[in-house]
Design an enzyme around this catalytic site. Structure first.
Site, PDB file in Angstrom:
ATOM      1  N   LYS A  66     -14.237   0.219  -4.203  1.00 36.63           N
ATOM      2  CA  LYS A  66     -15.338   0.548  -3.292  1.00 36.63           C
ATOM      3  C   LYS A  66     -16.457   1.291  -4.029  1.00 36.63           C
ATOM      4  O   LYS A  66     -17.633   1.010  -3.834  1.00 36.63           O
ATOM      5  CB  LYS A  66     -14.836   1.438  -2.146  1.00 36.63           C
ATOM      6  CG  LYS A  66     -13.947   0.715  -1.159  1.00 36.63           C
ATOM      7  CD  LYS A  66     -13.609   1.634   0.006  1.00 36.63           C
ATOM      8  CE  LYS A  66     -12.450   1.073   0.798  1.00 36.63           C
ATOM      9  NZ  LYS A  66     -11.898   2.031   1.749  1.00 36.63           N
ATOM     10  N   HIS A  87       7.928 -26.691  -1.037  1.00 35.36           N
ATOM     11  CA  HIS A  87       7.288 -27.801  -1.755  1.00 35.36           C
ATOM     12  C   HIS A  87       6.173 -27.310  -2.675  1.00 35.36           C
ATOM     13  O   HIS A  87       5.387 -28.107  -3.171  1.00 35.36           O
ATOM     14  CB  HIS A  87       6.759 -28.824  -0.748  1.00 35.36           C
ATOM     15  CG  HIS A  87       7.864 -29.437   0.063  1.00 35.36           C
ATOM     16  ND1 HIS A  87       8.380 -30.680  -0.198  1.00 35.36           N
ATOM     17  CD2 HIS A  87       8.586 -28.939   1.095  1.00 35.36           C
ATOM     18  CE1 HIS A  87       9.367 -30.935   0.654  1.00 35.36           C
ATOM     19  NE2 HIS A  87       9.510 -29.889   1.447  1.00 35.36           N
ATOM     20  N   GLU A 114       0.825  -1.210   0.000  1.00 41.74           N
ATOM     21  CA  GLU A 114       0.000   0.000   0.000  1.00 41.74           C
ATOM     22  C   GLU A 114       0.859   1.261   0.000  1.00 41.74           C
ATOM     23  O   GLU A 114       0.425   2.320  -0.443  1.00 41.74           O
ATOM     24  CB  GLU A 114      -0.917  -0.025   1.239  1.00 41.74           C
ATOM     25  CG  GLU A 114      -2.368   0.251   0.902  1.00 41.74           C
ATOM     26  CD  GLU A 114      -3.305   0.024   2.077  1.00 41.74           C
ATOM     27  OE1 GLU A 114      -4.190  -0.820   1.932  1.00 41.74           O
ATOM     28  OE2 GLU A 114      -3.162   0.682   3.125  1.00 41.74           O
TER      29      GLU A 114
HETATM   30  O1  PA5 Z   1      -3.824   1.218   5.790  1.00 44.87           O
HETATM   31  C1  PA5 Z   1      -4.951   1.641   5.612  1.00 44.87           C
HETATM   32  O2  PA5 Z   1      -5.194   2.854   5.699  1.00 44.87           O
HETATM   33  C2  PA5 Z   1      -6.090   0.701   5.303  1.00 44.87           C
HETATM   34  O3  PA5 Z   1      -5.691  -0.609   5.234  1.00 44.87           O
HETATM   35  C3  PA5 Z   1      -7.152   0.809   6.370  1.00 44.87           C
HETATM   36  O4  PA5 Z   1      -6.576   0.448   7.602  1.00 44.87           O
HETATM   37  C4  PA5 Z   1      -8.345  -0.082   6.055  1.00 44.87           C
HETATM   38  O5  PA5 Z   1      -8.870   0.243   4.797  1.00 44.87           O
HETATM   39  C5  PA5 Z   1      -9.418   0.096   7.109  1.00 44.87           C
HETATM   40  O6  PA5 Z   1      -9.807   1.435   7.195  1.00 44.87           O
HETATM   41  P1  PA5 Z   1     -10.609   1.940   8.446  1.00 44.87           P
HETATM   42  O7  PA5 Z   1      -9.752   1.797   9.655  1.00 44.87           O
HETATM   43  O8  PA5 Z   1     -10.926   3.381   8.140  1.00 44.87           O
HETATM   44  O9  PA5 Z   1     -11.860   1.090   8.561  1.00 44.87           O
END
Ligand code: PA5
Length: 446
Positions: A421, A307, A286
């Site tokens: 989303k 394996h 990310e």
């Molecule tokens: O790293 C990030 O920002 C994301 O992985 C969020 O943690 C994830 O989308 C969950 O978001 P939220 O805590 O707003 O529900």
């Protein structure tokens, strides 16, 4: 120092002069992180978090953990991405992947809201039958669909079990300080709340209440964890590649990437690292996977995956390098027993520990893989304590910030996770998405 970088198996792949050549980029990345002058500088709270956290909240986390331990058999942690991976990684690493099956005086811990699976949800509902249950709902935005749906389902279960008044005592909410539907819900119901700091993105939040509350419920020493992170912060504040293994790791990743490697595989030899791998993949995927750039973060647990993926690593397309995380002391000793008949021909191992056999597998594999053209770095971690976990988390977070700045991206945003989303909301008929719904349905029909 809980982690040491061993670069011996980069010999022949990366020359000393190449580290020298990238040094200015490392220095510039260090300055951006520490002077808050780089992209995404509003999200650098994690840099000093190990020494600059809210002590009052930290004490409340410990008190809430005791309350949860005393009032339930099962804690369900509801969250997704950065709002669940760190806690799960810590529990499996410091305790066990079999945590729920261990003899213990702490509640079982399950994770929900990290998928939309009917099967997984139905099974967890059934596991909760006849058990006392608490919820820790974690969402910074408070609006993420997966945890929001799970919260509705498990809240309904709690109300049916105990009546509506139970919410105040059995639901613990970790969310934004002020904003969002979860905060409003918590205030209305009188639930205890904990804060996801504004300046910590989800994937950098494991050492905030996001991770610390479930981790403390599992009986893990969160003081030691913060101390590990604080010592790592100190060790990795020096901007000198020769003295800073964290920066060296960031530098090597970029050197290898620039030489055509597309995938970094995090390799471990202990199943307790499986969820840590998932946390690491989110952190790097990310943070760096944007602007059509970035190494693809993959992971394997050997010898299991020797394996399966071992063949590709040895012999497939030469786009990969390995970062091997080896744990010196796993805290367990199992010895191969003798067998007079020696039917399996294994008597040459009689009396040897599994740690020894695993270490030989590791040495054999790293030599074979480097012979096969796969460069490898080794991160040598002391042990599996809470201290080591905190140290390792900080190592990877700091390396990620430095690495992302060397790569030239904003390591602290995640614009790409929104695309699916919007489509999902439109297809589900969420108000406000009517035009997109018609367009998407036409595309699916085509
Ligand atoms: O790293 C990030 O920002 C994301 O992985 C969020 O943690 C994830 O989308 C969950 O978001 P939220 O805590 O707003 O529900």
């Amino acid at each position: 120092m809980a982690i040491k970088l061993n670069d011996k198996f980069l010999n022949g792949f990366v020359g000393e002069h190449e580290l020298g050549a990238i040094e200015d980029s490392v220095k510039s990345a260090h300055a951006k992180l520490h002077n808050k002058t780089g992209l995404g500088s509003d999200f650098l709270g994690w840099v000093d978090l190990p020494v600059n956290y809210n002590r009052e909240e930290f004490d409340r986390i410990k008190a809430a953990a005791e309350k949860i331990k005393a009032s339930c058999d099962i804690l369900i942690v509801i969250g997704i991405g950065g709002s669940y991976l760190g806690a799960r990684a810590a529990i499996e690493f410091c305790k066990s992947p079999y945590y729920n099956n261990l003899k213990k005086d702490t509640p079982d811990i399950y994770f929900a809201g990290c998928n939309i699976s009917a099967q997984a949800t139905a099974e967890l509902l059934s596991i909760c039958e006849g058990k006392d249950v608490c919820l820790n709902v974690i969402s910074k935005s408070g609006t993420t669909t997966e945890p929001a749906i799970a919260f509705r389902i498990f809240r309904d279960m709690l109300i049916k079990k105990y009546g509506p008044d139970c919410i105040r005592d059995r639901v613990f909410i970790t969310t934004d300080r002020q904003r969002g539907t979860l905060k409003a819900f918590a205030d209305e119901m009188g639930c205890e709340t904990f804060v996801v700091p504004d300046d910590c993105g989800g994937r950098f939040s494991v050492l905030t209440a996001v991770g610390l509350l479930p981790i403390a419920v599992a009986g893990i020493d969160i003081d030691a964890m913060m101390q590990g992170a604080a010592d790592a912060r100190e060790a990795y504040s020096v901007c000198d590649l020769a003295a800073n293994d964290c920066y060296k790791y960031a530098a090597y990743r970029n050197i290898l990437h620039n030489k055509g490697k597309k995938t970094e595989i995090l390799v471990d030899y202990e199943p307790c690292m499986t969820m840590m791998n998932e946390w690491w993949k989110q952190l790097y995927g990310e943070s760096e996977g944007k602007d059509n750039k970035g190494l693809f973060p993959a992971s394997v647990v050997f010898t299991t995956d020797l394996h399966s993926l071992g063949q590709y690593i040895q012999d497939g397309e030469r786009l990969i390098f390995e970062t091997i995380l080896s744990i010196a002391d796993t805290g367990a000793v199992v010895t191969v027993p003798g067998d007079e008949a020696n039917v399996d021909g294994l008597n040459f191992l009689t009396g040897k520990t599994l740690e020894y056999v695993n270490a030989m597998a590791y040495k054999g594999a790293v030599i074979a893989h480097t012979d096969g053209g796969v460069p490898a770095m080794i991160l040598e971690l002391d042990s599996r304590t809470a201290y080591d976990f905190g140290y390792m988390v900080y190592f990877f977070e700091k390396a990620c910030g430095i690495s992302g700045y060397i790569l030239g991206v904003n390591p602290f945003n995640q614009p790409g996770v929104e695309a699916y989303k919007k489509n999902m909301f439109a297809l589900l008929g969420k108000p406000g998405y009517e035009d997109a719904k018609a367009e998407l349905e036409a595309r699916i029909a085509d």
